[in-house]
Design an enzyme around this catalytic site. Structure first.
Site, mmCIF file in Angstrom:
data_model
loop_
_atom_site.group_PDB
_atom_site.id
_atom_site.type_symbol
_atom_site.label_atom_id
_atom_site.label_comp_id
_atom_site.label_asym_id
_atom_site.label_seq_id
_atom_site.Cartn_x
_atom_site.Cartn_y
_atom_site.Cartn_z
ATOM 1 N N SER A 71 20.710 -67.263 35.731
ATOM 2 C CA SER A 71 19.545 -68.404 35.002
ATOM 3 C C SER A 71 18.177 -67.070 36.731
ATOM 4 O O SER A 71 19.001 -66.430 37.334
ATOM 5 C CB SER A 71 19.244 -70.090 35.724
HETATM 6 N N1 SAM Z 1 24.276 -71.137 36.798
HETATM 7 C C1 SAM Z 1 25.028 -69.413 35.682
HETATM 8 C C2 SAM Z 1 24.372 -68.429 36.322
HETATM 9 O O1 SAM Z 1 24.627 -68.342 37.102
HETATM 10 O O2 SAM Z 1 25.014 -67.509 35.615
HETATM 11 C C3 SAM Z 1 23.656 -70.130 34.802
HETATM 12 C C4 SAM Z 1 24.598 -70.614 33.603
HETATM 13 S S1 SAM Z 1 23.764 -70.622 31.775
HETATM 14 C C5 SAM Z 1 22.317 -71.204 31.997
HETATM 15 C C6 SAM Z 1 24.532 -72.595 31.430
HETATM 16 C C7 SAM Z 1 25.973 -72.266 30.903
HETATM 17 O O3 SAM Z 1 26.522 -73.449 30.847
HETATM 18 C C8 SAM Z 1 26.576 -71.329 30.265
HETATM 19 O O4 SAM Z 1 27.618 -70.552 30.507
HETATM 20 C C9 SAM Z 1 27.056 -72.107 28.799
HETATM 21 O O5 SAM Z 1 28.650 -71.818 28.328
HETATM 22 C C10 SAM Z 1 27.691 -73.019 30.167
HETATM 23 N N2 SAM Z 1 27.828 -74.433 29.410
HETATM 24 C C11 SAM Z 1 27.642 -74.957 28.191
HETATM 25 N N3 SAM Z 1 27.766 -76.395 28.094
HETATM 26 C C12 SAM Z 1 28.657 -76.281 28.859
HETATM 27 C C13 SAM Z 1 29.986 -77.818 29.509
HETATM 28 N N4 SAM Z 1 30.493 -79.374 28.346
HETATM 29 N N5 SAM Z 1 31.105 -77.096 30.644
HETATM 30 C C14 SAM Z 1 30.410 -76.420 30.592
HETATM 31 N N6 SAM Z 1 29.800 -74.963 30.570
HETATM 32 C C15 SAM Z 1 28.913 -75.628 30.047
#
Ligand code: SAM
Length: 229
Positions: A71
């Site tokens: 993000s």
């Molecule tokens: N906070 C992260 C960072 O600092 O890099 C960014 C996260 S990214 C925007 C969103 C993440 O949520 C992705 O890696 C995705 O695979 C994960 N995600 C999506 N659905 C999910 C779920 N049901 N459970 C766990 N992770 C999930």
């Protein structure tokens, strides 16, 4: 357990990180010293591929593989500050991704429980947590839309992927007084919500607009057919 003291080496991005703080965070109203200190300390470039190191401190999200993103720095700071942390919290994070937000949280709270559905991302993040001595982080590969019932209740929950609605497990797994930060909306745009659990229900505050990748799982969006997890 206390917030982690990260083991970070000096690097060539120290001034760039300070500029990120000044131009992107402080200029937009981030004021909590602990949050600013964590964002100044964590080497964000290590959370992206080497080819992207020079872009790591710019004012936008970046790809981290598997069609996912790290993000924008301001969004990480805003979500973190909005959790209202004091250092004693047990926090659940949904969407470990690169692990950057997790590393920031590990400097600010007692313990971070983080869930990622894509195992290769979780494995990369785990290695970084070991390298940086984020000693208070536990990573789990799972569908985070059902929360982490065995470790509940939490003082705070942060979801870093956009959901069509608020999964009920998150409210159930918060302590009274606990805060949930979650982007809610459609696939194109969401509202960033801060939900506080009260003895008699919840209060909801809209922090602004945002655009996150999808929260995919039982209580989020459906996985596309070709996705493996
Ligand atoms: N906070 C992260 C960072 O600092 O890099 C960014 C996260 S990214 C925007 C969103 C993440 O949520 C992705 O890696 C995705 O695979 C994960 N995600 C999506 N659905 C999910 C779920 N049901 N459970 C766990 N992770 C999930």
């Amino acid at each position: 357990m206390k917030p982690a003291t990260l083991r970070v080496k000096r690097d060539i991005y120290e001034r760039t990180r300070q500029k990120m703080l000044d131009d992107q965070l402080i200029a937009r109203g981030i004021t909590q010293n602990e949050v600013l200190h964590a964002m100044l300390t964590v080497p964000r470039h290590l959370f992206v591929a080497e080819a992207l190191h020079s872009q790591a401190y710019t004012d936008y999200p970046l790809p981290i593989g598997e069609k996912q993103t790290i993000s924008q720095p301001y969004m990480v700071a805003l979500m973190t500050e909005s959790l209202g942390l004091t250092g004693a919290e047990r926090v659940l994070e949904i969407g470990t991704g690169s692990g950057y937000q997790t590393a920031i949280l590990s400097m600010l709270v007692e313990k971070v429980y983080t869930i990622e559905r894509i195992s290769v991302l979780a494995a990369k993040a785990r290695r970084l947590f070991d390298d940086l001595h984020c000693s208070n982080v536990i990573v789990r590969v799972a569908d985070g839309t059902t929360g982490w019932p065995d470790e509940a209740p939490f003082d705070a929950i942060i979801t870093t992927a956009g959901s069509p609605q608020v999964p009920s497990a998150y409210i159930e797994q918060l302590k009274t007084g606990g805060r949930l930060i979650i982007p809610v909306g459609d696939e194109e745009s969401q509202k960033l919500l801060k939900i506080t659990k009260r003895a008699d229900g919840v209060t909801t505050e809209v922090l602004g607009g945002c655009k996150f990748v999808k929260l995919i799982g039982k209580h989020g969006w459906q996985a596309e057919k070709r996705e493996s997890c």
